[in-house]
Design a protein around this motif. Structure first.
Motif, PDB file in Angstrom:
ATOM      1  N   GLY A  15       0.794  -1.233   0.000  1.00  0.00           N
ATOM      2  CA  GLY A  15       0.000   0.000   0.000  1.00  0.00           C
ATOM      3  C   GLY A  15       0.822   1.276   0.000  1.00  0.00           C
ATOM      4  O   GLY A  15       0.473   2.237  -0.709  1.00  0.00           O
ATOM      5  N   ASN A  35      -3.291   1.310  11.861  1.00  0.00           N
ATOM      6  CA  ASN A  35      -2.150   1.364  12.766  1.00  0.00           C
ATOM      7  C   ASN A  35      -1.715   2.826  12.961  1.00  0.00           C
ATOM      8  O   ASN A  35      -1.065   3.418  12.105  1.00  0.00           O
ATOM      9  CB  ASN A  35      -1.026   0.507  12.153  1.00  0.00           C
ATOM     10  N   TYR A  77     -11.771   7.148   8.108  1.00  0.00           N
ATOM     11  CA  TYR A  77     -12.493   6.846   6.867  1.00  0.00           C
ATOM     12  C   TYR A  77     -13.263   8.074   6.376  1.00  0.00           C
ATOM     13  O   TYR A  77     -13.379   8.321   5.183  1.00  0.00           O
ATOM     14  CB  TYR A  77     -13.444   5.655   7.063  1.00  0.00           C
ATOM     15  N   SER A 126      -5.815  -6.994  -2.809  1.00  0.00           N
ATOM     16  CA  SER A 126      -5.276  -7.977  -1.865  1.00  0.00           C
ATOM     17  C   SER A 126      -5.353  -9.370  -2.487  1.00  0.00           C
ATOM     18  O   SER A 126      -6.188  -9.621  -3.346  1.00  0.00           O
ATOM     19  CB  SER A 126      -6.118  -8.000  -0.582  1.00  0.00           C
ATOM     20  N   ILE A 161       3.705  -7.642  -7.675  1.00  0.00           N
ATOM     21  CA  ILE A 161       5.090  -7.146  -7.537  1.00  0.00           C
ATOM     22  C   ILE A 161       5.894  -7.984  -6.537  1.00  0.00           C
ATOM     23  O   ILE A 161       5.324  -8.676  -5.695  1.00  0.00           O
ATOM     24  CB  ILE A 161       5.136  -5.663  -7.094  1.00  0.00           C
ATOM     25  N   TYR A 265       4.904 -13.364   2.970  1.00  0.00           N
ATOM     26  CA  TYR A 265       3.457 -13.365   3.149  1.00  0.00           C
ATOM     27  C   TYR A 265       2.778 -14.152   2.040  1.00  0.00           C
ATOM     28  O   TYR A 265       1.700 -14.706   2.233  1.00  0.00           O
ATOM     29  CB  TYR A 265       2.997 -11.904   3.124  1.00  0.00           C
TER      30      TYR A 265
HETATM   31  N1  NAD Z   1       4.192  -8.091   0.144  1.00  0.00           N
HETATM   32  C1  NAD Z   1       4.235  -8.552  -1.096  1.00  0.00           C
HETATM   33  O1  NAD Z   1       5.313  -8.747  -1.688  1.00  0.00           O
HETATM   34  C2  NAD Z   1       2.959  -8.813  -1.855  1.00  0.00           C
HETATM   35  C3  NAD Z   1       3.033  -9.092  -3.225  1.00  0.00           C
HETATM   36  C4  NAD Z   1       1.860  -9.320  -3.925  1.00  0.00           C
HETATM   37  C5  NAD Z   1       0.640  -9.268  -3.262  1.00  0.00           C
HETATM   38  N2  NAD Z   1       0.592  -9.024  -1.914  1.00  0.00           N
HETATM   39  C6  NAD Z   1      -0.717  -8.960  -1.264  1.00  0.00           C
HETATM   40  O2  NAD Z   1      -1.011  -7.590  -0.995  1.00  0.00           O
HETATM   41  C7  NAD Z   1      -1.747  -7.478   0.232  1.00  0.00           C
HETATM   42  C8  NAD Z   1      -1.005  -6.565   1.180  1.00  0.00           C
HETATM   43  O3  NAD Z   1       0.224  -7.150   1.524  1.00  0.00           O
HETATM   44  P1  NAD Z   1       1.316  -6.368   2.375  1.00  0.00           P
HETATM   45  O4  NAD Z   1       2.554  -7.179   2.287  1.00  0.00           O
HETATM   46  O5  NAD Z   1       1.305  -4.944   1.987  1.00  0.00           O
HETATM   47  O6  NAD Z   1       0.672  -6.508   3.849  1.00  0.00           O
HETATM   48  P2  NAD Z   1       1.008  -5.614   5.136  1.00  0.00           P
HETATM   49  O7  NAD Z   1       0.631  -6.419   6.314  1.00  0.00           O
HETATM   50  O8  NAD Z   1       2.387  -5.080   5.009  1.00  0.00           O
HETATM   51  O9  NAD Z   1      -0.001  -4.389   4.995  1.00  0.00           O
HETATM   52  C9  NAD Z   1      -1.351  -4.457   5.268  1.00  0.00           C
HETATM   53  C10 NAD Z   1      -1.724  -3.180   6.026  1.00  0.00           C
HETATM   54  O10 NAD Z   1      -3.151  -3.202   6.201  1.00  0.00           O
HETATM   55  C11 NAD Z   1      -3.424  -2.604   7.450  1.00  0.00           C
HETATM   56  N3  NAD Z   1      -4.769  -2.964   7.901  1.00  0.00           N
HETATM   57  C12 NAD Z   1      -5.193  -4.086   8.524  1.00  0.00           C
HETATM   58  N4  NAD Z   1      -6.517  -4.022   8.761  1.00  0.00           N
HETATM   59  C13 NAD Z   1      -6.944  -2.817   8.283  1.00  0.00           C
HETATM   60  C14 NAD Z   1      -8.200  -2.159   8.230  1.00  0.00           C
HETATM   61  N5  NAD Z   1      -9.301  -2.726   8.749  1.00  0.00           N
HETATM   62  N6  NAD Z   1      -8.266  -0.922   7.683  1.00  0.00           N
HETATM   63  C15 NAD Z   1      -7.145  -0.339   7.171  1.00  0.00           C
HETATM   64  N7  NAD Z   1      -5.925  -0.929   7.191  1.00  0.00           N
HETATM   65  C16 NAD Z   1      -5.828  -2.140   7.744  1.00  0.00           C
HETATM   66  C17 NAD Z   1      -2.324  -3.122   8.359  1.00  0.00           C
HETATM   67  O11 NAD Z   1      -2.165  -2.304   9.505  1.00  0.00           O
HETATM   68  C18 NAD Z   1      -1.105  -3.100   7.406  1.00  0.00           C
HETATM   69  O12 NAD Z   1      -0.375  -1.891   7.539  1.00  0.00           O
HETATM   70  C19 NAD Z   1      -1.907  -8.901   0.760  1.00  0.00           C
HETATM   71  O13 NAD Z   1      -3.129  -9.406   0.348  1.00  0.00           O
HETATM   72  C20 NAD Z   1      -0.777  -9.652   0.096  1.00  0.00           C
HETATM   73  O14 NAD Z   1      -1.060 -11.023  -0.034  1.00  0.00           O
HETATM   74  C21 NAD Z   1       1.722  -8.771  -1.212  1.00  0.00           C
END
Ligand code: NAD
Length: 430
Positions: A15, A35, A77, A126, A161, A265
Motif C-alpha cells: 500500500g 495502525n 475513513y 489484496s 510485484i 506473506y
Molecule cells: N508483500 C508482497 O510482496 C505482496 C506481493 C503481492 C501481493 N501481496 C498482497 O497484498 C496485500 C497486502 O500485503 P502487504 O505485504 O502490503 O501486507 P502488510 O501487512 O504489510 O499491509 C497491510 C496493512 O493493512 C493494514 N490494515 C489491517 N486491517 C486494516 C483495516 N481494517 N483498515 C485499514 N488498514 C488495515 C495493516 O495495519 C497493514 O499496515 C496482501 O493481500 C498480500 O497477499 C503482497
C-alpha cells in the motif's frame, strides 16, 4: 489529463509504495491504515521499507510527496472519503493454523461501506480466497443501499510485484483485472492505467483471484521439487547449484533456487487461500499439500544437518552457540514475516543450543537478535548463513572463521561461502 483522487486502504509493503506511485503520477493520494503508530511515522516522513526508484529511497520519495502535498496518511475513513472517489484496497488476509483470516478485510469493507458515495470506484488488490470480491466485499459494500455495478464500480486486480522492486513493477508487471460489469471493468482499468504502462488482461473476477493464487502455488511446488533435487545432489556428491544451473540452460526449464525454506506473506499462504474453496467442491489437491509439507520441513533439515555435524565432531550440542546470518524472508529484504530463519532459530533453541542472530535490515527485536556481526560470530561453534543483506555481500570469511570456535561448522544456504574455508571449518552447502 484528469485530476485523480485516490485512496489506498492498508499502508503496508504494497500500500505505501503503491500510494507513492500514484502521487508521483500527480494524483492526490490519501492513504489509510488502522495502525496509528504507522500513520504518525509515515506523516513524519519515516519508513523502514527497502524500496528504491530512480536512485531515491522510498523514504526520500515519501518526504517529497508529503512536501508536495500529494500524499498524506490518515486513520479516518470520513476524512478519506471527503477527498476521493477511487479506493484501492491492499489489506492482507493472514493465515492462522491453515485458516484464512478475513476479519481485517471485512472490517475495512464495513468501514468503507459507511462512507462510500454514488459514482465511487472500489478496486480490490489484496490476495484473497477465490470468490471474495463478489461473495464478501460486494455484499458488505452494498449494506449502505448502493448497488455494485450501478451506483458504484467494483473490480479486482491481483498484485504481482516482488518486494524490493515495487516501484518498477507497479509500472511494468503485466496485470489481470475483472469487474462486476463492463462499466466497473472500464473504471478499474482506468485507475490501474494511472500507474501501469503495460497490458491488462481482462477476465472474470474469480479467474483473476484464482490465477494470483496459483501463480504463487506453482513457485511453492517448484521449490519443493528443487529441495528433492538438492537432497539427491547432496547424497550423490554433486553441487546442487551447478545441477540447477545446468538444467536451466534448457530454455523450457525454470528451476528456482534452493534455500532455507519458503517464506514471506505470499508463497506459504497461497495454498491456504485455495483449500477452503477446493473443500467446498470436494477437492483435496494432494500434490500442492505435499509441496507445502516439504517446504515446511526445510528448516528442520537445516537444523539436523548442523547438529549432526557438531555431534560428529564430539561437540556438546547443549553448550553449542550458533550464529545466524539473516532473519529476513528473502535476500536484501527487511520483511521477516513467516520467515524460515525464525523457524530455524526456534528449532535450535528447542534443541538447547544458544543462538545469536544478526540481520542489519530487519527492524523488529527478538530475544535472540544481536546488534552486530561480531557479536553473532564470536566463539560460535556453528554459523548458518540464511539471508543475504548488503553487509554480508563482501564478508571476510577468514576473519569470521578465526573469531569462531576451533573446528566450526558453517552451513551455507546461499551458495556464497568460499569453498576454501574447508581448510579451517566444516562447510555444508544446501
Ligand atoms: N508483500 C508482497 O510482496 C505482496 C506481493 C503481492 C501481493 N501481496 C498482497 O497484498 C496485500 C497486502 O500485503 P502487504 O505485504 O502490503 O501486507 P502488510 O501487512 O504489510 O499491509 C497491510 C496493512 O493493512 C493494514 N490494515 C489491517 N486491517 C486494516 C483495516 N481494517 N483498515 C485499514 N488498514 C488495515 C495493516 O495495519 C497493514 O499496515 C496482501 O493481500 C498480500 O497477499 C503482497
Amino acid at each position: 489529463m484528469k485530476e485523480w483522487n485516490v485512496a489506498v486502504i492498508g499502508l503496508g509493503f504494497i500500500g505505501l509504495p503503491l500510494s507513492l506511485s500514484y502521487a508521483m503520477k500527480g494524483a492526490n493520494v490519501i492513504g489509510l491504515d488502522i495502525n496509528e503508530t504507522l500513520i504518525t511515522e509515515i506523516n513524519s516522513g519515516h519508513s523502514h521499507h527497502l524500496e528504491y526508484y530512480e536512485g531515491k529511497s522510498l523514504q526520500d520519495i515519501l518526504q517529497e510527496q508529503l512536501k508536495a502535498e500529494r500524499f498524506r496518511a490518515t486513520s479516518s475513513y470520513e476524512e478519506m472519503a471527503e477527498q476521493v472517489d477511487n479506493y484501492i484496497i491492499t489489506v492482507g488476509v493472514d493465515v492462522k493454523n491453515g485458516d484464512p483470516q478475513l476479519a481485517n478485510l471485512q472490517s475495512a469493507m464495513e468501514q468503507l461501506s459507511k462512507v462510500l458515495k454514488k459514482g465511487d470506484t472500489v478496486l480490490l488488490r489484496s490476495t484473497v480466497v477465490p470468490g471474495t470480491t463478489e461473495e464478501l466485499v460486494k455484499p458488505i459494500l452494498e449494506q449502505n443501499g448502493l448497488t455494485a455495478g450501478e451506483d458504484f464500480y467494483l473490480g479486482y486486480s491481483s498484485e504481482r510485484i516482488a518486494e524490493g522492486r515495487a516501484f518498477e513493477e507497479f509500472r511494468t508487471m503485466p496485470l489481470a483485472a475483472g469487474g462486476m460489469n463492463p462499466e466497473s471493468l472500464q473504471k478499474v482499468k482506468e485507475l490501474l492505467q494511472v500507474v501501469t504502462e503495460v497490458a491488462i488482461h481482462e477476465t472474470e473476477i474469480k479467474v483473476v483471484e484464482t490465477a494470483k493464487i496459483i501463480e504463487n502455488v506453482q513457485r511453492d511446488v517448484n521449490i519443493a521439487m528443487v529441495q528433492e533435487f538438492a537432497r539427491f545432489a547432496e547424497r550423490t556428491g554433486m553441487d546442487t547449484y551447478e545441477l540447477m544451473k545446468t538444467a536451466n540452460t534448457h530454455t523450457r526449464v525454470n528451476l528456482l533456487t534452493p534455500g532455507p525454506g519458503v517464506g514471506g506473506y505470499c508463497l506459504p499462504n497461497a495454498l491456504y487461500y485455495l483449500l477452503p474453496k477446493a473443500a467446498e467442491h470436494g477437492l483435496d489437491l494432494p500434490l500442492l499439500r505435499k509441496a507445502r509439507e516439504i517446504n515446511d520441513g526445510i528448516p528442520l533439515h537445516v537444523v539436523e544437518e548442523v547438529i549432526n555435524s557438531l555431534q560428529e565432531k564430539g561437540k556438546l550440542v547443549k553448550e553449542a552457540k550458533v550464529a545466524v546470518l539473516g532473519l529476513a524472508m528473502k535476500d536484501f529484504s527487511n520483511d521477516d514475516r513467516i520467515s524460515p530463519p525464525h523457524d530455524i532459530v526456534n528449532l535450535f533453541l528447542e534443541k538447547g543450543l544458544k543462538v545469536a542472530a544478526y540481520d542489519p535490515a530487519v527492524p523488529n527485536s527478538y530475544s535472540y537478535k544481536v546488534n552486530s556481526l561480531k557479536e553473532a560470530i564470536q566463539d560460535a561453534d556453528a554459523l548458518v548463513y540464511l539471508t543475504v543483506q548488503e553487509e554480508f555481500v563482501e564478508l571476510n570469511w577468514d576473519e569470521i572463521i578465526s573469531k569462531m570456535k576451533e573446528d566450526a561448522v558453517v552451513y551455507d544456504a546461499k551458495n556464497r561461502v568460499p569453498l576454501r574455508i574447508r581448510d579451517k571449518a566444516t562447510l555444508i552447502r544446501m
